[in-house]
Structures are given as C-alpha cells and as structure tokens.
Motif scaffolding. Structure first.
Motif, PDB file in Angstrom:
ATOM      1  N   VAL A 343      43.507 -72.667 -12.539  1.00 14.08           N
ATOM      2  CA  VAL A 343      42.518 -71.585 -12.418  1.00 14.08           C
ATOM      3  C   VAL A 343      42.711 -70.872 -11.091  1.00 14.08           C
ATOM      4  CG1 VAL A 343      40.074 -71.010 -12.342  1.00 14.08           C
ATOM      5  CG2 VAL A 343      40.859 -72.861 -13.826  1.00 14.08           C
ATOM      6  N   GLY A 344      42.812 -69.553 -11.153  1.00 15.53           N
ATOM      7  CA  GLY A 344      42.902 -68.755  -9.939  1.00 15.53           C
ATOM      8  C   GLY A 344      42.000 -67.543 -10.034  1.00 15.53           C
ATOM      9  N   ALA A 345      41.723 -66.923  -8.892  1.00 17.71           N
ATOM     10  CA  ALA A 345      40.853 -65.743  -8.879  1.00 17.71           C
ATOM     11  C   ALA A 345      41.073 -64.962  -7.595  1.00 17.71           C
ATOM     12  CB  ALA A 345      39.378 -66.159  -8.981  1.00 17.71           C
ATOM     13  N   CYS A 346      40.822 -63.662  -7.660  1.00 15.17           N
ATOM     14  CA  CYS A 346      40.803 -62.841  -6.457  1.00 15.17           C
ATOM     15  C   CYS A 346      39.501 -63.137  -5.692  1.00 15.17           C
ATOM     16  CB  CYS A 346      40.929 -61.362  -6.815  1.00 15.17           C
ATOM     17  SG  CYS A 346      39.476 -60.683  -7.660  1.00 15.17           S
ATOM     18  N   ILE A 347      39.233 -62.417  -4.625  1.00 14.27           N
ATOM     19  CA  ILE A 347      38.047 -62.697  -3.822  1.00 14.27           C
ATOM     20  C   ILE A 347      36.771 -62.266  -4.543  1.00 14.27           C
ATOM     21  CG2 ILE A 347      38.021 -60.538  -2.512  1.00 14.27           C
ATOM     22  CD1 ILE A 347      37.311 -64.080  -1.136  1.00 14.27           C
ATOM     23  N   GLY A 348      36.832 -61.160  -5.310  1.00 13.42           N
ATOM     24  CA  GLY A 348      35.672 -60.713  -6.079  1.00 13.42           C
ATOM     25  C   GLY A 348      34.491 -60.310  -5.211  1.00 13.42           C
ATOM     26  N   PRO A 374      45.613 -73.544 -23.304  1.00 21.46           N
ATOM     27  CA  PRO A 374      47.061 -73.820 -23.305  1.00 21.46           C
ATOM     28  C   PRO A 374      47.807 -73.151 -22.162  1.00 21.46           C
ATOM     29  CG  PRO A 374      46.528 -72.189 -24.975  1.00 21.46           C
ATOM     30  CD  PRO A 374      45.213 -72.680 -24.429  1.00 21.46           C
ATOM     31  N   LEU A 375      47.171 -72.185 -21.492  1.00 22.35           N
ATOM     32  CA  LEU A 375      47.799 -71.467 -20.388  1.00 22.35           C
ATOM     33  C   LEU A 375      46.848 -71.413 -19.194  1.00 22.35           C
ATOM     34  CD1 LEU A 375      49.329 -68.374 -22.256  1.00 22.35           C
ATOM     35  CD2 LEU A 375      50.614 -70.255 -21.214  1.00 22.35           C
ATOM     36  N   PRO A 376      47.382 -71.280 -17.979  1.00 21.44           N
ATOM     37  CA  PRO A 376      46.513 -71.092 -16.816  1.00 21.44           C
ATOM     38  C   PRO A 376      45.729 -69.784 -16.931  1.00 21.44           C
ATOM     39  CG  PRO A 376      48.752 -71.651 -16.152  1.00 21.44           C
ATOM     40  CD  PRO A 376      48.806 -71.348 -17.611  1.00 21.44           C
ATOM     41  N   LEU A 377      44.605 -69.715 -16.229  1.00 28.04           N
ATOM     42  CA  LEU A 377      43.748 -68.538 -16.239  1.00 28.04           C
ATOM     43  C   LEU A 377      43.735 -67.887 -14.858  1.00 28.04           C
ATOM     44  CD1 LEU A 377      42.725 -70.101 -18.783  1.00 28.04           C
ATOM     45  CD2 LEU A 377      40.436 -69.266 -18.250  1.00 28.04           C
ATOM     46  N   TYR A 378      43.682 -66.548 -14.845  1.00 26.31           N
ATOM     47  CA  TYR A 378      43.484 -65.842 -13.583  1.00 26.31           C
ATOM     48  C   TYR A 378      42.395 -64.799 -13.770  1.00 26.31           C
ATOM     49  CZ  TYR A 378      44.317 -63.960  -8.980  1.00 26.31           C
ATOM     50  OH  TYR A 378      44.153 -63.596  -7.666  1.00 26.31           O
ATOM     51  N   GLU A 392      53.512 -66.784 -17.071  1.00 21.86           N
ATOM     52  CA  GLU A 392      52.654 -66.547 -18.222  1.00 21.86           C
ATOM     53  C   GLU A 392      51.290 -67.193 -18.004  1.00 21.86           C
ATOM     54  OE1 GLU A 392      52.919 -66.892 -23.112  1.00 21.86           O
ATOM     55  OE2 GLU A 392      54.267 -68.061 -21.839  1.00 21.86           O
ATOM     56  N   ARG A 393      50.243 -66.430 -18.286  1.00 22.06           N
ATOM     57  CA  ARG A 393      48.901 -66.938 -18.135  1.00 22.06           C
ATOM     58  C   ARG A 393      47.912 -66.051 -18.889  1.00 22.06           C
ATOM     59  NH1 ARG A 393      48.549 -68.655 -13.380  1.00 22.06           N
ATOM     60  NH2 ARG A 393      50.798 -68.472 -13.140  1.00 22.06           N
ATOM     61  N   ILE A 394      46.681 -66.463 -18.932  1.00 24.99           N
ATOM     62  CA  ILE A 394      45.619 -65.676 -19.548  1.00 24.99           C
ATOM     63  C   ILE A 394      44.898 -64.905 -18.453  1.00 24.99           C
ATOM     64  CG2 ILE A 394      43.436 -65.786 -20.817  1.00 24.99           C
ATOM     65  CD1 ILE A 394      44.552 -68.289 -22.227  1.00 24.99           C
ATOM     66  N   ASP A 395      44.794 -63.601 -18.629  1.00 24.95           N
ATOM     67  CA  ASP A 395      44.144 -62.740 -17.646  1.00 24.95           C
ATOM     68  C   ASP A 395      42.720 -62.419 -18.069  1.00 24.95           C
ATOM     69  OD1 ASP A 395      46.108 -62.427 -15.722  1.00 24.95           O
ATOM     70  OD2 ASP A 395      47.078 -60.788 -16.780  1.00 24.95           O
ATOM     71  N   LEU A 396      41.802 -62.548 -17.127  1.00 25.01           N
ATOM     72  CA  LEU A 396      40.432 -62.109 -17.328  1.00 25.01           C
ATOM     73  C   LEU A 396      40.146 -61.055 -16.270  1.00 25.01           C
ATOM     74  CD1 LEU A 396      40.302 -65.560 -17.737  1.00 25.01           C
ATOM     75  CD2 LEU A 396      38.222 -64.732 -18.840  1.00 25.01           C
ATOM     76  N   VAL A 397      40.000 -59.817 -16.702  1.00 26.08           N
ATOM     77  CA  VAL A 397      39.804 -58.699 -15.783  1.00 26.08           C
ATOM     78  C   VAL A 397      38.403 -58.142 -15.985  1.00 26.08           C
ATOM     79  CG1 VAL A 397      40.624 -56.433 -15.059  1.00 26.08           C
ATOM     80  CG2 VAL A 397      42.262 -58.158 -15.837  1.00 26.08           C
ATOM     81  N   ALA A 398      37.590 -58.166 -14.927  1.00 32.22           N
ATOM     82  CA  ALA A 398      36.229 -57.645 -15.008  1.00 32.22           C
ATOM     83  C   ALA A 398      36.257 -56.140 -15.264  1.00 32.22           C
ATOM     84  CB  ALA A 398      35.474 -57.951 -13.720  1.00 32.22           C
ATOM     85  N   GLY A 403      31.118 -57.929 -18.018  1.00 36.54           N
ATOM     86  CA  GLY A 403      31.983 -58.809 -18.790  1.00 36.54           C
ATOM     87  C   GLY A 403      33.437 -58.680 -18.389  1.00 36.54           C
ATOM     88  N   TYR A 404      34.318 -59.217 -19.238  1.00 43.14           N
ATOM     89  CA  TYR A 404      35.740 -59.282 -18.927  1.00 43.14           C
ATOM     90  C   TYR A 404      36.581 -58.874 -20.134  1.00 43.14           C
ATOM     91  CZ  TYR A 404      34.481 -62.049 -14.808  1.00 43.14           C
ATOM     92  OH  TYR A 404      33.953 -62.475 -13.610  1.00 43.14           O
ATOM     93  N   ARG A 405      37.737 -58.308 -19.834  1.00 37.12           N
ATOM     94  CA  ARG A 405      38.768 -58.120 -20.849  1.00 37.12           C
ATOM     95  C   ARG A 405      39.716 -59.308 -20.732  1.00 37.12           C
ATOM     96  NH1 ARG A 405      40.881 -54.012 -18.988  1.00 37.12           N
ATOM     97  NH2 ARG A 405      42.849 -54.870 -18.200  1.00 37.12           N
ATOM     98  N   LEU A 406      39.833 -60.071 -21.798  1.00 38.99           N
ATOM     99  CA  LEU A 406      40.617 -61.297 -21.805  1.00 38.99           C
ATOM    100  C   LEU A 406      41.906 -61.027 -22.566  1.00 38.99           C
ATOM    101  CD1 LEU A 406      39.051 -64.796 -22.452  1.00 38.99           C
ATOM    102  CD2 LEU A 406      41.290 -64.212 -23.345  1.00 38.99           C
ATOM    103  N   THR A 407      43.056 -61.238 -21.907  1.00 36.67           N
ATOM    104  CA  THR A 407      44.359 -60.892 -22.488  1.00 36.67           C
ATOM    105  C   THR A 407      45.334 -62.041 -22.324  1.00 36.67           C
ATOM    106  OG1 THR A 407      44.002 -58.567 -21.889  1.00 36.67           O
ATOM    107  CG2 THR A 407      46.244 -59.219 -22.475  1.00 36.67           C
ATOM    108  N   VAL A 408      46.093 -62.286 -23.380  1.00 34.83           N
ATOM    109  CA  VAL A 408      47.184 -63.249 -23.290  1.00 34.83           C
ATOM    110  C   VAL A 408      48.422 -62.607 -23.880  1.00 34.83           C
ATOM    111  CG1 VAL A 408      46.532 -64.320 -25.492  1.00 34.83           C
ATOM    112  CG2 VAL A 408      48.002 -65.565 -23.897  1.00 34.83           C
ATOM    113  N   GLY A 409      49.530 -62.693 -23.159  1.00 39.58           N
ATOM    114  CA  GLY A 409      50.781 -62.136 -23.649  1.00 39.58           C
ATOM    115  C   GLY A 409      51.373 -63.022 -24.722  1.00 39.58           C
ATOM    116  N   ALA A 410      51.994 -62.399 -25.699  1.00 36.96           N
ATOM    117  CA  ALA A 410      52.648 -63.134 -26.776  1.00 36.96           C
ATOM    118  C   ALA A 410      54.149 -62.973 -26.636  1.00 36.96           C
ATOM    119  CB  ALA A 410      52.187 -62.613 -28.135  1.00 36.96           C
TER     120      ALA A 410
END
Length: 435
Positions: A343-348, A374-378, A392-398, A403-410
C-alpha cells in the motif's frame, strides 16, 4: 582489457516519450524549498539511502526543531522534511552541512542515486557496490557538467540481483561477472560493458553524454527517455565520451532479471523494516538509530520501497529478535506477511492543496482489503499521482466530486476502471475489477 567498439543501439527506449519542457526543473532540495499547504518542504538527497547514525540524528533534530517532527521517505530513498517554518532555510542548511549531508551546494539536487540496499549483507549480489556508490557521488560532486542535470535525473547501482534495475533510472550500473559492470541508459536493454573499476566514471560520462545530446538537439528535457533523437545519436555520444576518457568498453544486448526490494524481517546480516506510507515519527527514528548504533560508525540504509535496512553484522553484537520486537512495538513493519508493503499513497490532504481527499487515512482504512488484493495499491489525491512507483498495480485516484477512480491495467488489453464512491467499500470494488 576490453576493446572499444561502435555499433548503434536500435532505440533509446521502447517506451520513450518525446517531451519538451517549457520551464526549469522545480524539484525541491535542501537549498530550494517548496511551499506546501502544511509549510515549506525540503528534500534531502541521501545517495544510496546510506546514512551514518550521526547524520540520522541530525535529520531527526532538523525535523523536530524546524518541521513537523517526522521524516518522510521517498521512492528514491531520500528524506523529505515537511511543515518547515518560514525563514528556516539557513538554519536547516547549517544543520545538514555540519552533518556531512551537504557536501556540494551546487550539486545537492542532482545526487539522486539508488543502490541495492542489501548489497554486501545477504550474500545474494555479485559484489558489494558500496565502493561504486561512494565513487559516483564523489564524481558527481566534482563535475561542473553534472550541475546541469535535472533534480529528477536518477542513477541506479545494482549489485546484480536486479532489485533497483526496474526503478526507471536514467543511468543504471549493474554488477556483472568477471569483475565487470554493465552501464545502460533509460529503459533500453542495451549496455556498455566496462571494467568494474571504471563503473562509476562510466556512469557519469554517460550522464554527461546525455547533456551533450540534449544541448545539441535544442531539447529541454529532464530524463533520458524524454529525448526525441535517433538512438544512434546518444549511442555515439556515449562512445565518444568513454573513448575520450580512455574507458575501454564493448556494447552488448542484455536482459536484466528483476526482483523486489527486501522483505521485512531478518535478512542475512541485516534487519529490514517497512515504514507505513513512508512516514517515520521521531520515536520510530530514534528506535532505529538505537538498534543501529552499537558503534557510532554504524549506519542505516533507506530503501526506494519506503523501508529501512539496518546492518547488524554477523558477530552477534545485536539481539535480532529483541531488536525486531522493539521496532515492531514502535509501529514499524517487521512481518513479511503484513499488507502494508503493498500500500502506498501521496501526501494528500491536508498537506497538499491540490489533493481531493485525505488519501492516507483512506489507505489505512482499506488496509485489510488491500491485503487480499492480487496487486499492490497506490492512492493518489489528484491526477498528478505524485510519488507513484513503477510496476503493475491498482491505482486509486481521488476525483473532485468525491470518491476515487479505481483502475487496474490488463496485460495485453485495455485497463479496467470502476468508481469507488465510499472508501469503506474497497473490498467490494476490488472484487469487481480484478479477476
């Protein structure tokens, strides 16, 4: 002795993106502070993440006296001091200079070097790369040309295990067999093979060749992969630089296996801890320095994965079980099964005025769901995605509306995206978007 050869690389990078910067690099440093919503921010370059205990104590003192009291680890193994009060720049520079953390004011923002943090400690690398690290830092600080590098330009020194080769460095030095090193540029798979004793000098010459090509092309770029020139142009510039400095070299196509950073726990002759979201409190920092400091010449090694490696030696001078227990009690991650390294995150918020959410609170709240992903989250507070790691990871962008836009690359296909309106429903959203 290796014989110099000349052949063209097929491309600078298979992922190269032509970029022209219309302004100077505004990357913060120790002498150039950045104004954030929670106060001024300083970024202290720590080449290879290596800190002596006295230097670590000086950083803690600077954070306590001038800032928010915490030390914030970056994805390059550097340290950020946040919440700095107005007008403290001179005092901060004096503190860091006295501790040996400011060896060259003209180069302080370009001392961006990551290195294999377990090198020489666990028997896995091909060689201990600490001599290369020291030599490259000294060469950088002695080079007038190097002052022209962007604060975003990155060197990587890999001991052959492949842990820092995947970090997107502009110049990578990798240990090879038979007392040689491979020096490569950007994300290309081609490299120059040089004698091990020339590795650091070859890395600097490659960086200076990049500066030559950028200047001659008229491009204002910060990174190697931003150059929009034929690959042979950069290749010839590096060849000229190496030959002119009488560094024998051959070029070869190489594939570098890539591995992860050190897991938490006891690894060889070192203790490894992960720092949740990269934020070290004063008490945590003090506990780390106590564990590291049977002698005053002991050290800490900060990692690009927001962790800390503490060499403990093989002589039984440290009770490792007790030390790990103390570090765990301080809130640091010592268990490789913990979900925190994923799990990672910017300062927000509230530190960043551009952020649309308190991403760190949301990331902590979704920790259990992240452990089953199955993948790390940022987690990112806005589209800039500051501090976003590679891989490769799952992105959660505010998003501005909440809320968030949740994206995973295929792999080999389009990305999958969903909307997370309520962070408490992260587990449900992850189940919907991941196979």
């Amino acid at each position: 002795m290796l014989a110099a050869m000349s052949s063209a690389l097929p491309s600078i990078s298979s992922q190269a993106t032509a970029v022209s910067r219309d302004r100077g690099d505004a990357c913060p440093g120790t002498l150039r502070l950045h104004a954030a919503d929670d106060g001024a921010l300083a970024r202290v370059r720590i080449p290879g993440g290596v800190l002596g205990v006295v230097q670590a104590e000086a950083l803690a003192e600077a954070a306590r006296r001038l800032g928010d009291g915490d030390l914030h680890l970056t994805s390059r193994g550097n340290v950020q001091l946040r919440g700095l009060r107005d007008g403290c720049g001179g005092e901060l520079a004096g503190l860091l200079d006295a501790a040996g953390l400011l060896p060259s004011p003209g180069h302080e923002r370009v001392r961006n070097i990551v290195a294999s943090p377990l090198s020489g400690l666990d028997g896995r690398g091909l060689r201990d790369v600490r001599p290369w690290l020291s030599a490259l830092d000294a060469a950088l600080c002695a080079s007038e040309r190097a002052r022209e590098l962007s604060g975003r330009f990155l060197f990587a020194i890999d001991d052959g295990r492949g842990d820092v080769t995947g970090l997107g460095a502009d110049v990578t030095v990798r240990a090879a067999g038979d007392d040689h090193a491979l020096v490569s540029l950007g994300s290309a798979d081609d490299a120059w093979r040089v004698a091990a004793g020339e590795a650091s000098r070859a890395a600097l010459l490659a960086a200076e060749a990049f500066l030559d090509v950028a200047r001659e092309s008229g491009a204002r770029v910060w990174r190697v992969d931003e150059l929009a020139v034929p690959a042979r142009v950069l290749t010839r510039a590096v060849d000229r630089g190496l030959s002119g400095a009488e560094v024998a070299h051959v070029k070869e196509r190489t594939h570098t296996p890539r591995t992860d950073g050190p897991p938490p726990g006891l690894v060889g002759d070192a203790l490894s801890v992960h720092v949740p979201l990269g934020r070290l409190t004063g008490p945590q920092w003090r506990e780390l320095t106590r564990v590291a400091a049977p002698t005053r010449d002991a050290e800490l090694r900060l990692t690009p994965w927001r962790g800390v490696v503490v060499p403990v030696g093989g002589a039984g001078t440290t009770d490792t079980a007790d030390a790990l227990g103390r570090l765990s009690a301080a809130g640091l991650v010592t268990d490789a099964a913990s979900p925190w390294p994923r799990v990672g995150a910017c300062i927000g918020r509230p530190g960043c005025g551009k952020s649309h959410a308190d991403v760190r609170a949301d990331a902590a709240g979704g920790l259990s769901a992240a452990g089953r992903s199955p993948l790390p989250l940022y987690w990112s507070g806005c589209e800039r995605r500051c501090g976003h790691p590679r891989g490769e990871r799952i992105d959660l962008v505010a998003v501005p509306e909440g809320g968030y836009r949740l994206t995973v690359g295929a792999p080999g296909g389009p990305a999958r995206t969903t909307v997370l309106t309520d962070p408490s429903q992260l587990a449900t959203a992850l189940a919907a978007i991941t196979p």
